[in-house]
Scaffold this motif. Structure first.
Motif, short mmCIF file in Angstrom:
data_model
loop_
_atom_site.label_atom_id
_atom_site.label_comp_id
_atom_site.label_asym_id
_atom_site.label_seq_id
_atom_site.Cartn_x
_atom_site.Cartn_y
_atom_site.Cartn_z
N ASP A 1 0.84 -1.19 0.00
CA ASP A 1 0.00 0.00 0.00
C ASP A 1 0.88 1.25 0.00
O ASP A 1 2.10 1.16 -0.05
CB ASP A 1 -0.99 -0.03 1.18
CG ASP A 1 -0.31 0.17 2.53
OD1 ASP A 1 0.87 0.57 2.56
OD2 ASP A 1 -0.95 -0.10 3.56
N ARG A 2 0.26 2.40 0.06
CA ARG A 2 1.03 3.64 -0.09
C ARG A 2 1.97 3.91 1.08
O ARG A 2 2.85 4.75 0.99
CB ARG A 2 0.08 4.82 -0.26
CG ARG A 2 -0.79 5.04 0.97
CD ARG A 2 -1.81 6.11 0.72
NE ARG A 2 -1.21 7.31 0.12
CZ ARG A 2 -1.91 8.35 -0.30
NH1 ARG A 2 -3.21 8.33 -0.21
NH2 ARG A 2 -1.32 9.39 -0.81
N TYR A 3 1.79 3.19 2.16
CA TYR A 3 2.66 3.37 3.33
C TYR A 3 3.74 2.29 3.41
O TYR A 3 4.50 2.26 4.37
CB TYR A 3 1.83 3.39 4.61
CG TYR A 3 0.64 4.31 4.52
CD1 TYR A 3 0.81 5.70 4.52
CD2 TYR A 3 -0.65 3.80 4.38
CE1 TYR A 3 -0.28 6.55 4.40
CE2 TYR A 3 -1.75 4.65 4.26
CZ TYR A 3 -1.55 6.01 4.27
OH TYR A 3 -2.63 6.86 4.15
N GLY A 4 3.73 1.39 2.43
CA GLY A 4 4.74 0.34 2.41
C GLY A 4 4.31 -0.94 3.10
O GLY A 4 5.08 -1.89 3.21
N PHE A 5 3.07 -0.99 3.56
CA PHE A 5 2.57 -2.23 4.17
C PHE A 5 2.08 -3.17 3.09
O PHE A 5 1.54 -2.74 2.07
CB PHE A 5 1.40 -1.94 5.12
CG PHE A 5 1.79 -1.23 6.37
CD1 PHE A 5 2.32 -1.93 7.44
CD2 PHE A 5 1.64 0.15 6.49
CE1 PHE A 5 2.68 -1.28 8.62
CE2 PHE A 5 2.01 0.81 7.65
CZ PHE A 5 2.53 0.09 8.72
N LYS A 6 2.29 -4.44 3.33
CA LYS A 6 1.72 -5.44 2.43
C LYS A 6 0.22 -5.31 2.49
O LYS A 6 -0.37 -5.21 3.56
CB LYS A 6 2.09 -6.84 2.95
CG LYS A 6 3.02 -7.60 2.07
CD LYS A 6 3.30 -8.92 2.77
CE LYS A 6 3.85 -9.96 1.83
NZ LYS A 6 4.32 -11.12 2.60
N LYS A 7 -0.40 -5.32 1.32
CA LYS A 7 -1.87 -5.17 1.31
C LYS A 7 -2.55 -6.37 1.97
O LYS A 7 -3.53 -6.23 2.67
CB LYS A 7 -2.36 -5.04 -0.13
CG LYS A 7 -2.00 -3.72 -0.79
CD LYS A 7 -2.43 -3.78 -2.24
CE LYS A 7 -2.07 -2.50 -2.98
NZ LYS A 7 -2.35 -2.65 -4.42
N THR A 8 -2.03 -7.53 1.67
CA THR A 8 -2.59 -8.71 2.33
C THR A 8 -1.58 -9.14 3.39
O THR A 8 -0.38 -9.08 3.17
CB THR A 8 -2.77 -9.88 1.35
OG1 THR A 8 -1.49 -10.17 0.78
CG2 THR A 8 -3.75 -9.54 0.27
N SER A 9 -2.09 -9.55 4.50
CA SER A 9 -1.15 -9.99 5.53
C SER A 9 -1.80 -11.08 6.35
O SER A 9 -2.99 -11.34 6.24
CB SER A 9 -0.74 -8.81 6.40
OG SER A 9 -1.41 -8.85 7.62
N THR A 10 -0.97 -11.69 7.18
CA THR A 10 -1.47 -12.77 8.03
C THR A 10 -2.39 -12.21 9.12
O THR A 10 -3.08 -12.95 9.78
CB THR A 10 -0.30 -13.49 8.70
OG1 THR A 10 0.56 -12.50 9.28
CG2 THR A 10 0.47 -14.30 7.69
N HIS A 11 -2.38 -10.88 9.28
CA HIS A 11 -3.11 -10.31 10.41
C HIS A 11 -4.58 -10.04 10.11
O HIS A 11 -5.35 -9.73 10.98
CB HIS A 11 -2.44 -9.03 10.88
CG HIS A 11 -0.97 -9.19 11.06
ND1 HIS A 11 -0.44 -10.08 11.95
CD2 HIS A 11 0.08 -8.62 10.44
CE1 HIS A 11 0.88 -10.04 11.88
NE2 HIS A 11 1.22 -9.16 10.97
N HIS A 12 -4.93 -10.04 8.85
CA HIS A 12 -6.34 -9.81 8.54
C HIS A 12 -6.73 -10.64 7.32
O HIS A 12 -5.89 -11.23 6.65
CB HIS A 12 -6.60 -8.33 8.31
CG HIS A 12 -5.73 -7.73 7.24
ND1 HIS A 12 -5.89 -8.03 5.92
CD2 HIS A 12 -4.68 -6.88 7.31
CE1 HIS A 12 -4.98 -7.38 5.23
NE2 HIS A 12 -4.23 -6.68 6.04
N ASN A 13 -7.99 -10.65 7.04
CA ASN A 13 -8.47 -11.50 5.95
C ASN A 13 -8.82 -10.72 4.69
O ASN A 13 -9.64 -11.14 3.90
CB ASN A 13 -9.70 -12.29 6.40
CG ASN A 13 -9.38 -13.14 7.60
OD1 ASN A 13 -8.29 -13.70 7.69
ND2 ASN A 13 -10.30 -13.19 8.55
#
Lengths: 658, 215
Positions: free
Chosen positions: A203-215
């Motif tokens: 995403d625009r902040y450098g976070f992976k859009k998909t992650s193990t923390h949410h669905n």
């Protein structure tokens, strides 16, 4: 004020957002009703509270501006509520539309500089600055970074502040400044950026859009983002208009403002709709009183960084272990992200991993170590890494450091302290609020782990299990609990409106959980008991991670119609309740402190009854407090007038006793 | 109590921050390992159904906790009613090994189990996948010192695991489940309802306060 045709056209949108929202047929948060009973008076109160920590110049400025606004608006407390304030809002709108109309609302450069006269105080002692000069010139400063920082942060500052900010950077000579990122991590929202983000796994902040923390799936994310980004572009235009109408002209479309309009209902509304992503760091810093903090502590941060450079203690040990566990799903924090062989991460905190760590992680280390040193009563507490980490994505390290100080001193005091006392207090407050404002939910969660209802007098001594979930909302201020964009929106509001935001948002999440069909279904199909509490726990933990759209959360929180109207929960109520809960806990902790593991049950009882007798009269006052709390909480609507009445009665009673 | 449909066994994982508690739980429940676990704030849990000795179906409810010491003050609520406690250390971090005793003591204080003398604990040394050179020097000897110390020692089963490679994790949790089941049955047999308020000194205090001091 230029009469750019664009602006003239978009003016009505500024004034009548509802019409615009309908036009687009989209879910736009334009028409958030400001239903704060407390309103700007509350903001003032907020600021007064802040002043306890001697950092009041920005607040004072805001206060004076608020007063300014209020006097200007007479009785208009709520510029959304047109029915109650028929005359004032049009006046205000007029001032936007017609710059020639005399209006004290219009921010002209002269009124503006007048407002900042307080800062002049700091401008006078030039001796201190000159004494630091040799240090500055002697150091090696990467001029490109200096230039970058100038462009980024200080372009819009009035002269005096620029000198200060510069001065602070100048005194960084011993710092490994090459580690510092000079460019902003957050790019402005334009079509190019949007396209790039849509094509990227991040995403625009450098976070992976998909992650193990949410669905949330990649498709979900992109679908949401492509709409939300367009909304962001529209919102940026409104912000530009707001800036302009406050005399805060920007040099270019890409410029990051360093000054923002004084607090007002209009600004509050805009903030609730979201600050442009690339302005966030600057706006947070401004509204939280960062300049004041910074100017009062010139050179302090860089000195702490120098002093703590090679320090090793209990705190640094834990910090080292957490550095690589802060945002492992963010490219700025984890250089191995996306590669399979990220072996060095397993050797946390060793020299090996240091070589591969990102500049961001090095910066995070400096900030956390410095903070632990500066606030020894807190030291390092897990979750501060997330707070500092998120701040660092939006501002340079010195500012992030002071924001962390502001947060832990003023907004959520003692939440990160060695005994987490503030967590217990705030959870007590939150549970009392749930009981008061969402009684249907309290009927479900006001139980112990085994599903037995907690009687009223046990709420504070035995917080319901669900507070394990909600504590993390407070400690991390929703970082990792809510999806990133939603978290950022809450942060926008938090830095502007203060700690009540965390309670309001927490209550909103709670109520959204309660109303979720999945939750309702699982309730109806089962009885109560231990499994029930466990499922509730799990649901409350996972549910917030699915709130991808910030407007859903914010609308639910603040809208009176179609939302929960939690905007009416005032800071005053929160403060009173905090005071009440913390007093209660102080008494209980005192007694608890005498209990040890080796004691038998009889010995404990003996100790307690003995302490009862030693307390004597003081215990009586606990009773009074409890009575106070009870009469407010049980059934009666806990509005401000009742609170005040009860408070007066309580004060009278205690003072008559002493 | 045997009429309960599901046997729910509550397992608490404790240990210093960064020893791999989250990884152990994830490896056991979801058979996966990630380098991207965030530091745990508060507490988290996962459940897994397993069968013990091939016939007895139980649900393991595994609680993962924040490792930093100060978070223990939040632990009171969910330590209660635990059937087994897993004490974790990192084989590369001597301090985490030395802290096991205080984790045990803290657990007993907070949970106030009915049988502190023979409450089931188990010790897990994690990260055995790392280079030998990084491991605690003469680990076995130090471990023995801690486990066989007659005065309040940790005389409990020890497993050395790698949550990363999935070594010994399954085996450890099998033993954990068996021990937990025993504890649960013991509690049932004693008619000892751990859910009761008897262990909350503060509660007793409040009750005595609200009913007692009419004088």
């Amino acid at each position: 004020m230029a009469t750019d045709p664009d602006i003239v056209i978009s003016m009505p949108a500024l004034s009548y957002p509802k019409a615009r929202a309908k036009e687009n047929g989209k879910h736009i948060q334009n028409d958030i009703h400001n239903e704060d009973n407390d309103n700007e008076q509350d903001n003032n109160r907020d600021n007064n509270n802040n002043n306890n920590t001697n950092d009041n110049s920005i607040d004072d400025i805001n206060n004076s501006n608020d007063d300014f606004n209020n006097s200007n608006n007479d009785n208009s407390i709520d510029d959304d509520d047109e029915s109650t304030t028929p005359s004032s809002p049009p006046r205000r709108r007029l001032s936007y539309l017609d710059p020639s109309t005399p209006s004290r609302h219009l921010r002209t450069p002269s009124s503006y500089s007048h407002n900042y006269s307080l800062l002049d105080i700091y401008d006078s002692p030039s001796s201190e600055r000159s004494s630091m000069a040799p240090l500055a010139t002697g150091g090696l400063i990467d001029t490109s970074i200096m230039k970058g920082l100038d462009d980024l942060e200080f372009k819009e500052l009035s002269n005096d502040t620029t000198i200060f900010a510069r001065h602070t950077i100048d005194s960084f000579p011993e710092l490994d400044i090459s580690d510092q990122e000079s460019e902003s991590y957050v790019q402005p929202t334009d079509q190019d950026t949007i396209d790039r983000i849509l094509a990227s796994p991040y995403d625009r902040y450098g976070f992976k859009k998909t992650s193990t923390h949410h669905n949330i799936s990649l498709e979900d994310y992109n679908k949401w983002f492509s709409e939300y980004a367009q909304d962001a572009i529209r919102r940026k235009k409104k912000w530009n208009l707001l800036m302009k109408s406050n005399g805060l002209q920007l040099d270019s479309a890409q410029a990051i403002p360093t000054r923002f309009p004084p607090k007002s209902d209009k600004v509050k509304k805009m903030i609730r709709q979201g600050i442009p992503a690339e302005w966030r760091g600057s706006a947070w810093f401004f509204y939280a009183g960062g300049y004041d903090k910074l100017n009062k502590h010139v050179g302090v941060y860089s000195k702490i960084v120098r002093d703590t450079k090679d320090i090793q203690n209990k705190d640094t040990e834990v910090i080292e272990r957490d550095l690589n566990r802060t945002f492992p799903d963010n490219i700025y924090f984890n250089s191995h992200i996306g590669t399979d062989a990220n072996t060095s991460v397993t050797t946390l905190g060793t020299e090996n991993s240091r070589s591969s760590e990102t500049a961001m992680v090095k910066t995070l280390r400096r900030v956390l170590v410095a903070f632990a040193h500066y606030q020894p009563q807190i030291g390092y507490c897990q979750s501060l890494n997330f707070l500092a980490g998120l701040l660092l994505l939006f501002m340079e390290e010195e500012r992030a450091f002071w924001m962390l100080v502001i947060l832990t001193e003023r907004i959520i005091p003692k939440v990160h302290s060695a005994n987490l006392e503030g967590v217990h207090t705030d959870q007590g407050v939150l549970m009392l609020c749930v009981k008061e404002y969402i009684p249907q939910l309290w009927a479900i969660l006001g139980k112990n782990f085994e599903g037995e209802s907690l009687s009223e007098d046990k709420i504070l001594t035995r917080l319901p299990p669900v507070t394990l979930v909600t504590s993390s909302w407070f400690m991390s201020v929703f970082v990792g609990n809510l999806p990133i964009e939603t978290t950022l929106r809450v942060w926008d509001i938090l830095w502007y409106e203060g700690s009540k935001t965390i309670f309001r948002i927490s209550l909103t999440i709670c109520k959204m959980c309660l109303e979720d069909p999945e939750f309702q279904n699982s309730r109806s199909s089962k009885g109560s008991g231990e499994m029930d509490q466990i499922e509730l726990f799990q649901f409350m933990q996972n549910y917030p991670k699915t709130i991808l759209e910030p407007n859903v959360l914010i609308d639910n929180c603040f809208k009176k119609i179609g939302g929960y109207g939690f905007g009416s929960l005032s800071q005053d109520e929160i403060n009173k309740c905090r005071e009440f809960v913390s007093k209660q806990r102080a008494k209980l902790n005192y007694k608890k402190s005498n209990i040890t593991a080796e004691m038998t049950e009889e010995e404990r009882q003996a100790l307690i009854s003995s302490s009862d007798s030693t307390f004597g009269a003081e215990d009586q006052s606990i009773h009074d407090v409890y009575g106070f709390h009870r009469s407010i909480m049980s059934g009666v609507v806990w509005n401000k007038s009742i609170s005040n009445k009860m408070k007066r009665r309580f004060v009278r009673r205690t003072s008559s006793r002493s | 109590m045997s009429g309960r449909k599901k046997t729910l066994l509550k397992v608490i994982i404790l240990g210093d921050s960064g020893v791999g508690k989250t990884s152990l739980m994830q490896q056991f429940v979801n058979n996966k390992f990630s380098h991207q676990y965030k530091a745990t704030i508060g507490a988290d849990f996962l459940t897994k159904e397993i069968s013990i000795d091939g016939n007895k179906q139980v649900t393991l409810q595994i609680w993962d906790t924040a490792g930093q010491e100060r978070f223990q003050s939040l632990g009171v609520a969910f330590y209660r009613g635990a059937d087994c406690c897993v004490l974790c250390y990192d084989v590369t971090n001597e301090k985490s090994l030395n802290n096991l005793t205080s984790w045990k003591d803290e657990f007993l204080v907070q949970s106030n189990v009915s049988n502190p003398q023979d409450f089931p604990f188990i010790i897990i040394g994690n990260k055995i996948d790392v280079d030998e050179a990084k491991k605690i020097p003469s680990l076995q000897k130090k471990l023995q010192n801690i486990t066989n110390n007659q005065l309040g020692g940790l005389n409990y089963p020890v497993f050395e695991t790698s949550a990363k490679d999935g070594i010994n994790v399954e085996a450890a949790f099998e033993v954990i489940a068996k021990m937990a089941l025993q504890q649960e049955e013991l509690n049932d047999a004693n008619g000892n309802d751990v859910s009761d308020d008897y262990n909350d000194a503060i509660n007793i205090h409040l009750e005595s306060e609200s009913s007692g001091c009419a004088c």
